[in-house]
Design a protein around this motif. Sequence first.
Motif, short mmCIF file in Angstrom:
data_model
loop_
_atom_site.label_atom_id
_atom_site.label_comp_id
_atom_site.label_asym_id
_atom_site.label_seq_id
_atom_site.Cartn_x
_atom_site.Cartn_y
_atom_site.Cartn_z
N SER A 57 4.87 -78.53 44.87
CA SER A 57 5.01 -79.90 45.72
C SER A 57 3.88 -80.12 46.53
O SER A 57 3.44 -81.32 46.63
N ALA A 58 3.09 -78.93 47.09
CA ALA A 58 2.23 -79.28 48.17
C ALA A 58 0.90 -79.79 47.19
O ALA A 58 0.11 -80.73 47.52
N TYR A 59 0.71 -79.24 45.89
CA TYR A 59 -0.33 -79.97 45.08
C TYR A 59 0.10 -81.27 44.73
O TYR A 59 -1.00 -81.94 44.77
N GLU A 60 1.16 -81.60 44.35
CA GLU A 60 1.47 -83.07 44.09
C GLU A 60 1.24 -83.94 45.46
O GLU A 60 0.75 -85.06 45.17
N ILE A 61 1.64 -83.48 46.84
CA ILE A 61 1.46 -84.24 47.84
C ILE A 61 0.02 -84.58 47.90
O ILE A 61 -0.64 -85.74 48.34
N CYS A 62 -0.84 -83.54 47.63
CA CYS A 62 -2.48 -83.81 47.76
C CYS A 62 -2.81 -84.95 46.51
O CYS A 62 -3.85 -85.43 46.90
N PHE A 81 -1.30 -76.38 51.47
CA PHE A 81 -0.75 -75.24 50.81
C PHE A 81 -0.22 -74.21 52.06
O PHE A 81 0.70 -74.00 52.06
N PHE A 82 -1.09 -74.07 52.87
CA PHE A 82 -0.58 -72.96 54.07
C PHE A 82 0.40 -73.61 54.81
O PHE A 82 1.36 -72.89 55.06
N MET A 83 0.21 -74.76 55.32
CA MET A 83 1.43 -75.40 56.10
C MET A 83 2.77 -75.31 55.57
O MET A 83 3.79 -75.10 55.89
N MET A 84 2.45 -75.71 54.10
CA MET A 84 3.75 -75.79 53.42
C MET A 84 4.57 -74.41 53.28
O MET A 84 5.99 -74.51 53.45
N ILE A 85 3.87 -73.39 53.02
CA ILE A 85 4.39 -72.03 52.91
C ILE A 85 5.18 -71.72 54.43
O ILE A 85 6.16 -70.94 54.54
N LEU A 86 4.21 -72.01 55.24
CA LEU A 86 4.50 -71.62 56.68
C LEU A 86 5.87 -72.08 57.13
O LEU A 86 6.47 -71.49 57.68
N MET A 87 5.95 -73.41 56.96
CA MET A 87 7.03 -74.26 57.49
C MET A 87 8.22 -73.99 56.63
O MET A 87 9.52 -73.81 56.87
N GLN A 330 0.60 -96.85 45.23
CA GLN A 330 0.49 -97.47 43.85
C GLN A 330 0.48 -96.59 42.81
O GLN A 330 -0.61 -96.83 41.99
N VAL A 331 1.29 -95.53 42.96
CA VAL A 331 1.36 -94.56 41.83
C VAL A 331 2.69 -94.65 41.30
O VAL A 331 3.70 -94.78 42.09
N LYS A 332 2.73 -94.45 39.90
CA LYS A 332 4.32 -94.34 39.37
C LYS A 332 4.94 -92.87 39.66
O LYS A 332 6.04 -92.96 39.76
N ASP A 333 4.23 -91.77 39.65
CA ASP A 333 4.76 -90.37 39.91
C ASP A 333 4.03 -89.54 40.67
O ASP A 333 2.95 -89.79 40.75
N PHE A 334 4.41 -88.64 41.28
CA PHE A 334 3.69 -87.66 42.09
C PHE A 334 3.03 -86.73 41.41
O PHE A 334 1.82 -86.16 41.65
N GLY A 335 3.35 -86.34 40.11
CA GLY A 335 2.66 -85.44 38.97
C GLY A 335 3.10 -85.65 37.61
O GLY A 335 3.78 -86.65 37.24
N ARG A 336 2.44 -84.96 36.98
CA ARG A 336 2.54 -85.01 35.35
C ARG A 336 3.02 -83.91 34.74
O ARG A 336 3.16 -83.47 33.56
N ILE A 337 3.60 -82.73 35.64
CA ILE A 337 3.89 -81.30 34.84
C ILE A 337 5.24 -81.42 33.87
O ILE A 337 5.47 -80.84 33.02
N LEU A 338 5.91 -82.65 34.30
CA LEU A 338 6.99 -83.01 33.30
C LEU A 338 6.69 -84.16 32.37
O LEU A 338 7.80 -84.70 31.92
N LYS A 339 5.55 -84.28 32.27
CA LYS A 339 5.26 -85.24 31.05
C LYS A 339 5.60 -86.66 31.62
O LYS A 339 5.38 -87.10 32.89
N SER A 340 6.37 -87.35 31.06
CA SER A 340 6.55 -88.80 31.12
C SER A 340 7.69 -88.78 32.17
O SER A 340 8.17 -89.95 32.82
#
Length: 376
Positions: A57-62, A81-87, A330-340
Motif C-alpha cells: 500500500s505504501a508503494y501504491e501511495i507513492c 515505507f518507514f512511516m507506514m511501518i512505524l505507524m 486522474q488515475v483509475k486505480d492505485f496499482g496493477r498487482i491484481l491486473k484489471s
Amino acid sequence: MHNGNNKIKINDVSNEAKHSLVSRLIVSAVLLIIVLPCIILGDYVFMGLVLVCSLLSAYEICKAPQSIEKKFNNIIFVFAFFMMILMVFWTFSRRLIDSYLLHEYTPANKNLPFTYNIYTGFSSPTISLSAFVICMVFFFLMVLIDKSFTIHDAFYFIGMLFIVSLGYQTLMYLRLYPSYAISTAISYNESLFNQGEVMKITQEELDSLKALLDDPWYKYGESALLFIYMCLGTLVTDAGAYLTGMLFGKHKLCPRISPKKTIEGFVGGIIFSIVITLTFAFSLVFTGHPIVYGLLDREHWYFILVISLLMPFVSSFGDLLFSCVKRGYQVKDFGRILKSHGGILDRVDSVLVTSILLGLIIPLFNEILRIIEITK
C-alpha cells in the motif's frame, strides 16, 4: 387499473458486465484462499499479512500520483515505507520497549527469560503524535526543497499515510481484541480476588474464561468473529451495491467521483449489509457465542445493532473517499498487482475505513459501560 409501465424494470446485463462479475468472483476466491488461513491463525501470521499489505500500500501511495512528466524523489519512497511501518506497528513497538525495560530493570525478573505477549495493552488503536508531526514536517520540507513536489502532494501523502496506517493497525486490533478482552477480564477479577474483594463473575465463570483462551476452537475460530463481522459488513455492502446497481441502477449517485455508482446500488448495498450482518451477529450471540466477551454479546445486543447500521454507510464513504483521491490525480486505480482489478488499496479501501470505525467505536462502548458501572 395499474399501468404496466410502473413495474420495476431489470436492466439488460451486457456481456462486459457478466465478464466483469465472473472476473471479480475469481479474484475474490483467490484472495480468500490466501487471506483466510492468515485470519484463522491470527497472532504473528496475521501481523505478517498486514506487514506485506501495508508495504504494498505504501508503494501504491507513492506510485499512483506519478506520471511520465512527474516523478517523485526516491527519498519520498523510503520515508513513506518507514512511516507506514512505524505507524501501523506503533502500539506493538511501544509495548515491546516498555515490556523489555520493565523486565530488565525489575530485580525479580533478572533471572527470568524475557517474553512478550502481543495482546498486552492493545485496548485501543493508537497513532504516535510524534510520528505524525515528523511526517508533516518532512513533506512540507519537500515542498520547499523539490519544486516538482507541490503542497497538494504533501497533503496527499500526509492524509493517505495517516488513514491507511490507522486502517491496518485497526485490522490487527479487531483480530486480537476479543482475546485481549477475555485476558483483561481474567486479570481484573483475579486482582479483585487477591485484594479480598468480591469478583464481578463467579469462580466457575472465571475458570471457564481461562479454559476458553486455551481452547484451539476459540483461538482459531471464535476469536476471529469480530474481524469476520467487520469484513462481512464491508464486503456485503460492496457486493450488494454492485449487483443491485447492475440490475436496477438508473440514477447516478456521484458521477463526478464514481461514474458507475448508482443510488439504487447504494441503497441495495446498505439493505443487504444490515440484514446479513444482523442475522450473522444475532445468530451467534443468541446461541452463546459472543463476538466480544462483555461487549458485543446477548446482554449488549444494542451495540451490535448500532455497528450493523453504521458499517454500510461508512464502507460506502470509504469507497467514495479513495475514489475521490484517485480522481484528484486522474488515475483509475492505485496499482496493477491484481491486473484489471487494480491494486491492494483498490480492494481494501472500504475495509480500512470500516475497521477504523470499529477501532474507534469499541473503546467508546467500553467507556460507556465503565461510566454506567461507576454510576450504579
